[in-house]
Motif scaffolding. Structure first.
Motif, PDB file in Angstrom:
ATOM      1  N   LYS A  22      34.120  19.272  23.969  1.00  0.00           N
ATOM      2  CA  LYS A  22      34.980  18.070  23.998  1.00  0.00           C
ATOM      3  C   LYS A  22      34.204  16.865  23.473  1.00  0.00           C
ATOM      4  O   LYS A  22      34.687  16.129  22.605  1.00  0.00           O
ATOM      5  CB  LYS A  22      35.451  17.794  25.413  1.00  0.00           C
ATOM      6  N   ASN A  23      32.971  16.681  23.969  1.00  0.00           N
ATOM      7  CA  ASN A  23      32.240  15.457  23.658  1.00  0.00           C
ATOM      8  C   ASN A  23      31.601  15.464  22.278  1.00  0.00           C
ATOM      9  O   ASN A  23      31.048  14.448  21.846  1.00  0.00           O
ATOM     10  CB  ASN A  23      31.206  15.164  24.750  1.00  0.00           C
ATOM     11  N   ARG A  92      38.214   6.551  27.700  1.00  0.00           N
ATOM     12  CA  ARG A  92      37.064   5.763  27.246  1.00  0.00           C
ATOM     13  C   ARG A  92      36.599   6.205  25.874  1.00  0.00           C
ATOM     14  O   ARG A  92      36.169   5.381  25.059  1.00  0.00           O
ATOM     15  CB  ARG A  92      35.911   5.906  28.235  1.00  0.00           C
ATOM     16  N   ARG A 121      31.657   1.362  32.974  1.00  0.00           N
ATOM     17  CA  ARG A 121      31.503   1.974  31.647  1.00  0.00           C
ATOM     18  C   ARG A 121      31.437   0.875  30.575  1.00  0.00           C
ATOM     19  O   ARG A 121      32.328   0.726  29.771  1.00  0.00           O
ATOM     20  CB  ARG A 121      32.651   2.933  31.339  1.00  0.00           C
ATOM     21  N   ASP A 124      28.514  -2.889  25.998  1.00  0.00           N
ATOM     22  CA  ASP A 124      27.683  -3.989  25.470  1.00  0.00           C
ATOM     23  C   ASP A 124      26.700  -3.512  24.400  1.00  0.00           C
ATOM     24  O   ASP A 124      26.461  -4.216  23.403  1.00  0.00           O
ATOM     25  CB  ASP A 124      26.936  -4.688  26.617  1.00  0.00           C
ATOM     26  N   LEU A 125      26.161  -2.310  24.585  1.00  0.00           N
ATOM     27  CA  LEU A 125      25.183  -1.801  23.597  1.00  0.00           C
ATOM     28  C   LEU A 125      25.886  -1.479  22.274  1.00  0.00           C
ATOM     29  O   LEU A 125      25.330  -1.733  21.188  1.00  0.00           O
ATOM     30  CB  LEU A 125      24.473  -0.564  24.145  1.00  0.00           C
ATOM     31  N   THR A 165      22.916   5.369  24.865  1.00  0.00           N
ATOM     32  CA  THR A 165      24.359   5.530  25.019  1.00  0.00           C
ATOM     33  C   THR A 165      24.838   6.578  24.020  1.00  0.00           C
ATOM     34  O   THR A 165      24.578   6.446  22.809  1.00  0.00           O
ATOM     35  CB  THR A 165      25.122   4.206  24.815  1.00  0.00           C
ATOM     36  N   VAL A 166      25.527   7.584  24.520  1.00  0.00           N
ATOM     37  CA  VAL A 166      25.967   8.701  23.671  1.00  0.00           C
ATOM     38  C   VAL A 166      27.021   8.224  22.667  1.00  0.00           C
ATOM     39  O   VAL A 166      26.837   8.310  21.447  1.00  0.00           O
ATOM     40  CB  VAL A 166      26.506   9.858  24.532  1.00  0.00           C
ATOM     41  N   THR A 167      28.132   7.685  23.153  1.00  0.00           N
ATOM     42  CA  THR A 167      29.174   7.241  22.210  1.00  0.00           C
ATOM     43  C   THR A 167      28.721   5.986  21.466  1.00  0.00           C
ATOM     44  O   THR A 167      29.163   5.743  20.339  1.00  0.00           O
ATOM     45  CB  THR A 167      30.499   6.947  22.939  1.00  0.00           C
ATOM     46  N   ASP A 310      26.863  15.363  33.655  1.00  0.00           N
ATOM     47  CA  ASP A 310      28.165  16.058  33.660  1.00  0.00           C
ATOM     48  C   ASP A 310      28.117  17.393  34.394  1.00  0.00           C
ATOM     49  O   ASP A 310      29.156  18.030  34.558  1.00  0.00           O
ATOM     50  CB  ASP A 310      28.664  16.262  32.233  1.00  0.00           C
ATOM     51  N   ILE A 332      22.371   8.271  35.892  1.00  0.00           N
ATOM     52  CA  ILE A 332      23.195   7.781  34.766  1.00  0.00           C
ATOM     53  C   ILE A 332      24.377   6.980  35.289  1.00  0.00           C
ATOM     54  O   ILE A 332      24.638   5.860  34.842  1.00  0.00           O
ATOM     55  CB  ILE A 332      23.698   8.958  33.883  1.00  0.00           C
ATOM     56  N   TYR A 333      25.114   7.548  36.240  1.00  0.00           N
ATOM     57  CA  TYR A 333      26.220   6.838  36.901  1.00  0.00           C
ATOM     58  C   TYR A 333      25.959   6.890  38.402  1.00  0.00           C
ATOM     59  O   TYR A 333      26.400   7.840  39.074  1.00  0.00           O
ATOM     60  CB  TYR A 333      27.554   7.506  36.595  1.00  0.00           C
ATOM     61  N   ARG A 376      34.783  16.127  35.988  1.00  0.00           N
ATOM     62  CA  ARG A 376      33.743  17.047  36.475  1.00  0.00           C
ATOM     63  C   ARG A 376      33.852  17.229  38.001  1.00  0.00           C
ATOM     64  O   ARG A 376      33.534  18.284  38.517  1.00  0.00           O
ATOM     65  CB  ARG A 376      32.351  16.556  36.073  1.00  0.00           C
TER      66      ARG A 376
HETATM   67  C1  EPZ Z   1      29.315  10.212  27.207  1.00  0.00           C
HETATM   68  O1  EPZ Z   1      29.938   9.060  27.741  1.00  0.00           O
HETATM   69  C2  EPZ Z   1      30.179  11.379  27.654  1.00  0.00           C
HETATM   70  N1  EPZ Z   1      31.539  11.201  27.145  1.00  0.00           N
HETATM   71  C3  EPZ Z   1      30.209  11.447  29.187  1.00  0.00           C
HETATM   72  O2  EPZ Z   1      30.934  12.617  29.542  1.00  0.00           O
HETATM   73  C4  EPZ Z   1      28.778  11.593  29.692  1.00  0.00           C
HETATM   74  O3  EPZ Z   1      28.779  11.591  31.107  1.00  0.00           O
HETATM   75  C5  EPZ Z   1      27.932  10.414  29.172  1.00  0.00           C
HETATM   76  O4  EPZ Z   1      27.990  10.379  27.733  1.00  0.00           O
HETATM   77  C6  EPZ Z   1      26.473  10.529  29.581  1.00  0.00           C
HETATM   78  O5  EPZ Z   1      25.938  11.726  29.098  1.00  0.00           O
HETATM   79  C7  EPZ Z   1      31.788  11.438  25.845  1.00  0.00           C
HETATM   80  O6  EPZ Z   1      30.907  11.772  25.073  1.00  0.00           O
HETATM   81  C8  EPZ Z   1      33.205  11.256  25.388  1.00  0.00           C
HETATM   82  P1  EPZ Z   1      26.960   6.490  27.750  1.00  0.00           P
HETATM   83  P2  EPZ Z   1      29.471   7.606  27.241  1.00  0.00           P
HETATM   84  O7  EPZ Z   1      27.413   5.407  26.857  1.00  0.00           O
HETATM   85  O8  EPZ Z   1      29.039   7.641  25.825  1.00  0.00           O
HETATM   86  C9  EPZ Z   1      25.465   2.814  30.304  1.00  0.00           C
HETATM   87  C10 EPZ Z   1      32.567  13.875  30.649  1.00  0.00           C
HETATM   88  O9  EPZ Z   1      32.735  14.194  31.838  1.00  0.00           O
HETATM   89  N2  EPZ Z   1      25.910   2.036  29.148  1.00  0.00           N
HETATM   90  O10 EPZ Z   1      25.926   7.446  27.256  1.00  0.00           O
HETATM   91  O11 EPZ Z   1      30.536   6.650  27.622  1.00  0.00           O
HETATM   92  C11 EPZ Z   1      26.635   3.480  31.028  1.00  0.00           C
HETATM   93  O12 EPZ Z   1      27.181   2.595  31.984  1.00  0.00           O
HETATM   94  C12 EPZ Z   1      32.166  12.470  30.287  1.00  0.00           C
HETATM   95  O13 EPZ Z   1      32.716  14.658  29.679  1.00  0.00           O
HETATM   96  C13 EPZ Z   1      25.607   0.681  29.087  1.00  0.00           C
HETATM   97  O14 EPZ Z   1      24.979   0.137  29.982  1.00  0.00           O
HETATM   98  O15 EPZ Z   1      28.199   7.361  28.172  1.00  0.00           O
HETATM   99  C14 EPZ Z   1      25.977   4.688  31.674  1.00  0.00           C
HETATM  100  O16 EPZ Z   1      25.360   4.280  32.875  1.00  0.00           O
HETATM  101  C15 EPZ Z   1      32.000  11.578  31.522  1.00  0.00           C
HETATM  102  N3  EPZ Z   1      26.035  -0.032  28.005  1.00  0.00           N
HETATM  103  C16 EPZ Z   1      24.896   5.073  30.668  1.00  0.00           C
HETATM  104  O17 EPZ Z   1      24.659   3.913  29.863  1.00  0.00           O
HETATM  105  C17 EPZ Z   1      26.736   0.562  26.973  1.00  0.00           C
HETATM  106  O18 EPZ Z   1      27.076  -0.139  25.992  1.00  0.00           O
HETATM  107  C18 EPZ Z   1      25.289   6.232  29.754  1.00  0.00           C
HETATM  108  O19 EPZ Z   1      26.510   5.864  29.148  1.00  0.00           O
HETATM  109  C19 EPZ Z   1      27.021   1.946  27.055  1.00  0.00           C
HETATM  110  C20 EPZ Z   1      26.590   2.657  28.142  1.00  0.00           C
END
Ligand code: EPZ
Length: 425
Positions: A22-23, A92, A121, A124-125, A165-167, A310, A332-333, A376
């Motif tokens: 999915k991701n 998201r 979520r 900012d980055l 940040t992944v996305t 996850d 992470i969360y 999850r």
């Molecule tokens: C991706 O979300 C996944 N979703 C999530 O999977 C996964 O849990 C997450 O990465 C971490 O591995 C998709 O890929 C669609 P992040 P994403 O940006 O990209 C903080 C699932 O169950 N952060 O890597 O949204 C954020 O708050 C989902 O399949 C900032 O501070 O996660 C978090 O604490 C749930 N500023 C950490 O970084 C930002 O601009 C990781 O977030 C972005 C993120």
């Protein structure tokens, strides 16, 4: 709305074919916005989130066709830069349209994505990185407006308080591939889903160095070609089934995903003395009955290649099956523990200390009504239902359908007794 009834006390046996990730596929679908040529994406799982993302792309003007099971053809000939609130607020991952629309149109307007039950979520980055490439970012009435008169490659540090940040990495790579000059992303996410996206972009003609590392160097191109690409197997689905096999003391075989993407989980399972055979050539993992000998564990979720957040909820269920105390710390969360209260309804002995769950193992669980809250957590409640005495009803099961393809049927094929029905029946 549907609920599912799961009969407990089952031993899973058989082979399960893991679906596409999915991701990985969501940002890949967004990558079709980077070109006006036609794109084909294969091994796309049939999920609510995928259907939703397709709808979002169609509202942007992308022509989308499901040309075969799990295969989509997309063509973004004439597209708009505005995404609607009622679509974006529901998922998201919609943020993944930002990067390609900035790269292709130099503008995008989308609602600030809402929070969700797993925690804050922010983006900012993402926005910081786009500004470094020359974008102006403003917000009015909850809508983010991003415009750029001129994009220019730049160095971007993408580390935040919780790692990368992944996305955010996906977005910035997809903007940078059409940004003149060279962009260096330091502290990029290294998740396999990001690596797979970079490989797809290379097929489109992008020039990216350091793929799979925390330092990505992107040399912008004037335009990109279409793609015909196959999505990698879903490591989180694979990890979920592997844990399901272990907690039921079953004998299961997983195929069609790369075990190298599950290094952290396999390391923990080796430490707890699980009986597992990994074949890196044939891309399979086999788990054998070994529940009685498992040892407690102490893990912390971290960015890849660390232990994936996850799989945190699913690992809580494994900890409940092992005598002694197991600990899971969520980095992470930190609030990602909505499943704990529901597991306690099944009789689980869990103490939550800040962002650490302390799991008292080998305490029998008994079936009850529980509420799914997020993707999850829903999977964790299914797993708990498989080992609880009697029947467990998981309500609001639509959360699970967002990210697991044919999950009920795959479990039935392994011997589980699972029935769905309407909530009010
Ligand atoms: C991706 O979300 C996944 N979703 C999530 O999977 C996964 O849990 C997450 O990465 C971490 O591995 C998709 O890929 C669609 P992040 P994403 O940006 O990209 C903080 C699932 O169950 N952060 O890597 O949204 C954020 O708050 C989902 O399949 C900032 O501070 O996660 C978090 O604490 C749930 N500023 C950490 O970084 C930002 O601009 C990781 O977030 C972005 C993120």
């Amino acid at each position: 709305m549907e609920k599912v009834c799961i009969q407990g006390d089952v031993q899973l046996k058989g082979t399960v074919s893991i679906s596409g990730a999915k991701n990985a596929c969501l940002p890949m679908l967004a990558a079709s916005l980077l070109t006006d040529e036609h794109c084909i994406l294969r091994n796309v799982p049939q999920l609510r989130d995928v259907n939703f993302f397709i709808q979002l792309l169609q509202t942007l003007g992308v022509h989308v066709e499901n040309i075969a099971p799990n295969t989509w053809k997309l063509q973004a000939t004439h597209i708009t830069h505005e995404a609607s609130y009622d679509l974006v607020r529901q998922m998201r991952a919609s943020v993944c349209i930002m990067g390609p629309l900035v790269g292709r149109l130099h503008k995008v307007s989308l609602p600030l994505p809402g929070g969700c039950v797993i925690g804050n979520r922010p983006i900012d980055l993402h926005l910081y990185g786009l500004q470094k490439l020359g974008c102006n970012v403003s917000m009015s009435q909850g809508i983010i407006h991003i415009t750029a008169d001129k994009l220019c490659g730049h160095s971007i540090f993408l580390g935040g308080p919780f790692g990368s940040t992944v996305t955010g990495t996906a977005n910035l790579v997809m903007a940078a591939v059409l940004t003149p000059g060279t962009t260096v992303i330091e502290s990029a996410a290294c998740e396999p889903e990001v690596t797979d996206l970079c490989r797809l972009l290379q097929q489109m003609g992008a020039e990216i160095e350091g793929i799979g590392s925390p330092r990505l160097t992107i040399h912008g191109q004037n335009q990109l070609h279409g793609f015909d690409y196959t999505v990698i197997g879903d490591r989180i689905e694979a990890g979920t089934f592997l844990i399901a096999g272990l907690i039921t003391n079953g004998h299961i075989r997983l195929e069609h995903f790369d075990p190298r993407h599950l290094g952290a989980l396999l390391h923990v399972l080796e430490e707890v003395q699980a009986d597992i055979k990994v074949d890196y050539e044939s891309h399979t993992i086999e788990a054998f009955p070994c529940l009685e000998r498992l040892k407690p564990f102490n893990i912390t979720t971290l960015p890849y290649p660390g232990f994936p957040t996850d799989l945190q909820a699913q690992m809580c269920v494994l900890g409940l099956c092992i005598p002694g105390l197991s600990l899971i710390t969520e980095r992470i969360y930190p609030q990602r523990f909505m499943h704990i209260a529901e597991l306690q309804r099944l009789g689980a002995k869990i103490i939550l200390e800040g962002s650490t769950a302390i799991l008292q193992g080998a305490h029998p669980l008994s079936g009850a009504d529980v509420m799914a809250s997020d993707l999850r957590a829903s999977a964790a409640l299914y797993l708990a239902g498989l080992i609880a005495q009697g029947e467990t009803f998981v309500h609001r099961v639509y959360h699970l359908d967002r990210g697991y393809e044919n999950f009920d049927q795959k479990l039935r094929n392994l011997g589980a007794q699972i029935q769905r029905s309407q909530e009010n029946s």
